[in-house]
Design an enzyme around this catalytic site. Structure first.
Site, PDB file in Angstrom:
ATOM      1  N   LYS A 204      -9.250   3.129  30.703  1.00  0.00           N
ATOM      2  CA  LYS A 204     -10.470   3.847  31.071  1.00  0.00           C
ATOM      3  C   LYS A 204     -10.238   4.511  32.423  1.00  0.00           C
ATOM      4  O   LYS A 204      -9.972   3.842  33.427  1.00  0.00           O
ATOM      5  CB  LYS A 204     -11.641   2.870  31.145  1.00  0.00           C
ATOM      6  CG  LYS A 204     -12.959   3.538  31.517  1.00  0.00           C
ATOM      7  CD  LYS A 204     -14.095   2.531  31.495  1.00  0.00           C
ATOM      8  CE  LYS A 204     -15.407   3.169  31.893  1.00  0.00           C
ATOM      9  NZ  LYS A 204     -16.493   2.185  31.943  1.00  0.00           N
ATOM     10  N   LYS A 257     -10.280   6.276  27.104  1.00  0.00           N
ATOM     11  CA  LYS A 257     -11.529   6.941  27.485  1.00  0.00           C
ATOM     12  C   LYS A 257     -11.349   7.655  28.809  1.00  0.00           C
ATOM     13  O   LYS A 257     -10.848   7.023  29.741  1.00  0.00           O
ATOM     14  CB  LYS A 257     -12.637   5.885  27.604  1.00  0.00           C
ATOM     15  CG  LYS A 257     -13.973   6.439  28.049  1.00  0.00           C
ATOM     16  CD  LYS A 257     -14.996   5.326  28.259  1.00  0.00           C
ATOM     17  CE  LYS A 257     -16.307   5.942  28.722  1.00  0.00           C
ATOM     18  NZ  LYS A 257     -17.303   4.962  29.084  1.00  0.00           N
TER      19      LYS A 257
HETATM   20 ZN   LIG Z   1     -19.267  -0.196  34.081  1.00  0.00          ZN
END
Ligand SMILES: [Zn+2]
Length: 335
Positions: A204, A257
């Site tokens: 992420k 992501k």
């Molecule tokens: Zn968070």
């Protein structure tokens, strides 16, 4: 040399790739990647309160729903063939420790119970993080002005267990704390949730593309940024280390992501691992298509389909996208 053996003419004839694109039927037959509604996951914002359906200004077409309004919205999704949702909670009150994330009557556990009773076969996934619930907007509890990894893990484990208790099929830790997958897997197993799937937000990135989500979830950090735990956009080898470690810790599905600016990371992960890979096409990816198509600068349907196809082509099995409902409708129309 092939050219010498066959002569230039034959080689040219042999490389006429346009033959492969001559008709719709031929193009379809030879399509290397296909979008299917079953790979789409619709993110859903659920908030405290009653009778609320609150449009998110920066994400046209997306709203925050109170639990009582959620069923209708999810019913519309299931009507077009969506079979999986990912829940994000937006509590009325926030505190330093993000208590709302792990309270049994928080918006997410209530939404899970409601959705599982209305739509028993729906796959319900729940985001596990503290940032929507903390007054400072960071993804964990603070110690000396920074997020404490060790102190945050038990809270994430508690939240995940709470969601599993409520009936979630998949819990999805997104805080980017080291060891979060292991801590949650352990807590799930010890609380009788051995069957619960765990999808790690493994790679992420600290991305500018989360802007509209922070508006939707009211979760912008009140100070600093998340670069101390989310990844630098410059790094892809490090993403492989994150993914490797999540798999070792017990993640059933790993995620990259955002999606569009990180297709190379999805592709790299795909060639390295056989585990299912999810890609989260985030709020900014959605809103930039929405905004430019509203201005007539892009064809919305074409652009959204192309982005989703590119994510599939990069190697993702699952696409989490705010376009899920529209994509489902468009895919149905193409059949
Ligand atoms: Zn968070």
């Amino acid at each position: 040399m092939l050219e010498e053996r066959l002569g230039r003419k034959e080689v040219e004839a042999g490389s006429k790739l346009r033959r492969l694109r001559r008709t719709d039927a031929i193009r379809d037959m030879l399509s290397e990647n296909r979008l299917h509604v079953s790979s789409l996951v619709a993110p859903v914002f659920v908030r405290d309160g009653e009778h609320v359906e609150e449009p998110v200004a920066s994400m046209p077409g997306i709203s925050r729903y109170s639990v009582d309004k959620l069923s209708d919205h999810v019913g519309r999704l299931t009507d077009v063939g969506i079979r999986s949702v990912l829940l994000f909670g937006i509590p009325d009150s926030k505190d330093d420790a993000g208590t709302g994330a792990y309270s049994a009557d928080g918006p997410v556990p209530r939404a899970i119970r409601e959705l599982k009773s209305q739509y028993p076969t729906l796959v319900v996934a729940a985001d596990v993080c503290l940032c929507e619930y903390t007054s400072h907007g960071h993804c964990g509890v603070l110690e000396g002005g920074t997020v404490s990894n060790a102190r945050t893990l038990p809270f994430l484990a508690k939240a995940a267990t709470q969601y599993a208790d409520a009936g979630a099929d998949i819990v999805c830790p997104s805080a980017m704390m080291d060891g979060q997958v292991l801590a949650i897997r352990k807590a799930l197993d010890e609380s009788g949730h051995e069957e619960e799937l765990l999808m790690g937000y493994s790679a992420k990135y600290a991305s500018s593309f989360y802007g509209p989500f922070r508006d939707a979830a009211r979760s912008a950090p009140s100070f600093g940024d998340r670069k101390g735990y989310q990844m630098s956009p410059a790094n892809s080898r490090e993403a492989m280390r994150e993914i490797d470690s999540d798999i070792k810790e017990g993640a059933d599905i790993v995620m990259v992501k955002p999606a569009l600016p990180y297709l190379d990371v999805i592709s790299k992960a795909r060639s390295r691992h056989d585990v299912p890979i999810a890609a989260y096409s985030v709020s900014g990816e959605y809103s930039m298509i929405k905004a430019s198509s509203a201005k007539g600068w892009l064809d919305e349907r074409g652009a959204a389909m192309e982005v989703a196809t590119s994510i599939k082509r990069a190697g993702a099995d699952i696409i989490i996208t705010y376009f899920a409902e529209q994509l489902a409708v468009w895919l149905r129309e193409e059949q």
